[in-house]
Write an enzyme that holds these catalytic residues in place. Structure first.
Site, PDB file in Angstrom:
ATOM      1  N   SER A 149       0.913  -1.198   0.129  1.00  0.00           N
ATOM      2  CA  SER A 149       0.066   0.095   0.106  1.00  0.00           C
ATOM      3  C   SER A 149       0.963   1.135  -0.067  1.00  0.00           C
ATOM      4  O   SER A 149       1.882   1.367  -0.861  1.00  0.00           O
ATOM      5  CB  SER A 149      -1.011  -0.034   1.260  1.00  0.00           C
ATOM      6  OG  SER A 149      -1.960   0.829   1.103  1.00  0.00           O
ATOM      7  N   GLU A 246      -9.809  -3.518  -6.877  1.00  0.00           N
ATOM      8  CA  GLU A 246      -9.470  -2.423  -6.004  1.00  0.00           C
ATOM      9  C   GLU A 246      -9.306  -1.216  -6.727  1.00  0.00           C
ATOM     10  O   GLU A 246      -8.752  -1.196  -8.155  1.00  0.00           O
ATOM     11  CB  GLU A 246      -8.312  -2.842  -5.164  1.00  0.00           C
ATOM     12  CG  GLU A 246      -6.834  -3.276  -5.944  1.00  0.00           C
ATOM     13  CD  GLU A 246      -5.609  -3.411  -4.867  1.00  0.00           C
ATOM     14  OE1 GLU A 246      -5.371  -2.475  -4.179  1.00  0.00           O
ATOM     15  OE2 GLU A 246      -5.161  -4.266  -4.808  1.00  0.00           O
ATOM     16  N   HIS A 276      -7.643  -5.149  -1.709  1.00  0.00           N
ATOM     17  CA  HIS A 276      -6.354  -4.518  -1.150  1.00  0.00           C
ATOM     18  C   HIS A 276      -5.580  -4.962  -0.325  1.00  0.00           C
ATOM     19  O   HIS A 276      -6.254  -5.740   0.723  1.00  0.00           O
ATOM     20  CB  HIS A 276      -6.832  -2.982  -0.592  1.00  0.00           C
ATOM     21  CG  HIS A 276      -5.522  -2.227  -0.537  1.00  0.00           C
ATOM     22  ND1 HIS A 276      -4.858  -1.495  -1.504  1.00  0.00           N
ATOM     23  CD2 HIS A 276      -5.033  -1.610   0.611  1.00  0.00           C
ATOM     24  CE1 HIS A 276      -3.820  -0.815  -1.059  1.00  0.00           C
ATOM     25  NE2 HIS A 276      -4.004  -0.686   0.288  1.00  0.00           N
TER      26      HIS A 276
END
Length: 315
Positions: A149, A246, A276
């Site tokens: 991320s 996502e 995610h």
């Protein structure tokens, strides 16, 4: 190279259950008050066997080592955790990262880089640079970098920073693996529209709120903030894993396209039905196990390939 992984029939019921569980909270904006919740979610990851966890400081930045039994001598992984630059801690990620470290066969350091909004850009990337140089100073012979991320975005930004300093003799990493990386803090990718309904967790507004807390008015196109806009020449081999469901999908596909155009050896794995950083759901999704296995193997191979050339010492 792009690989599309179809949704396993074994994962379909778990995906449906996860979608139902998250539906009520999709679009909720998260700030510092969500740190305990976020840490608890990652701390619940099943710990890998035969991995030792140690508090430490590297390059002046506190964090934790995860040390698998039988780790390769001289090999190190720098793991930069996710959390939208606002959430997450090194300690909370030790179980998840331990799973990767065991598969990579290398001691792995997770830094507690400074979080926004208390410490806005460029605090996080500056801390990542400091830790990398600290690993070199401590004698690491071969380093790979990994992250998820926002940590994936920091990983890719760090690669470009180090490559730019190569002419000054800065030791280079031998590879990087990222999961669902944030590469464009302007959130301009087409998947913010095309995956708006499919994403069970995030909306563009949620991710922009994270970016705004980090940037605090600075330009989202700054290369050290958005690695999509960085110079990608001279980077080591990169593996990118991302879910097809996502809104951040385009952050991966656009970066992979730019990296390939720059001559970088890049592997993009797109996992259908996955959301995610699905890799953290080990034990819940077959795809999570498969992806973490592949990431660990990629990192191990990069460290193994570097043994003969020893690029850290020879950079």
């Amino acid at each position: 190279m792009i690989t599309i992984h179809p949704l396993s029939p074994d994962d379909a019921p778990a995906v449906a259950a996860m979608r139902q569980a998250t539906a009520a909270h999709k679009g909720d904006k998260l700030g510092p008050e969500a740190r305990p919740m976020f840490d608890g979610m990652f701390a619940a990851t099943l710990a890998a066997a035969d991995v030792r966890v140690e508090a430490a400081t590297v390059g002046g930045i506190a964090g934790f080592w995860v040390r698998p039994a039988g780790a390769q001598q001289g090999a190190r992984v720098l793991y930069i955790h996710g959390g939208g630059y606002v959430l997450g801690s090194a300690q909370a990620f030790t179980s998840f990262v331990g799973q990767i470290a065991r598969r990579a066969g290398a001691d792995t350091f997770i830094p507690d880089y400074r979080l926004a909004p208390e410490h806005p850009y460029p605090a996080a990337i500056n801390d990542a640079v400091a830790v990398y140089h600290g690993l070199v100073t401590e004698g690491a012979e071969r380093i790979v970098i990994a992250g998820d991320s926002a940590g994936g975005g920091l990983t890719l930004a760090l690669l470009s920073i180090l490559a730019a300093d190569k002419t000054r003799g800065v030791a280079q990493p031998v590879g990087a693996a990222v999961m669902s990386p944030l590469t464009d803090l302007a959130a301009a990718g087409e998947s913010y529209q095309t995956r708006a309904e499919a994403d069970p967790i995030f909306t563009r507004d949620v991710l922009k709120a994270f970016s705004d807390m980090y940037l605090q008015g600075q330009d989202a196109a700054l290369p050290k903030a958005s690695p999509l806009h960085a110079d990608l020449n001279g980077l080591p081999p990169i593996r990118i894993d991302v879910g097809d469901n996502e809104v951040l999908l385009s952050d991966s596909t656009r970066y992979a396209d730019r990296a390939k155009a720059a001559g970088v050896e890049v592997t993009l794995s797109i996992w259908e039905g996955m959301a995610h950083v699905f890799q953290s759901s080990l034990g819940q999704f077959v795809a999570a196990e498969q992806s973490v296995n592949a990431i660990g193997e990629f990192l191990r191979q990069r460290l193994d390939a570097a043994v003969s050339t020893n690029p850290i010492k020879g950079a």
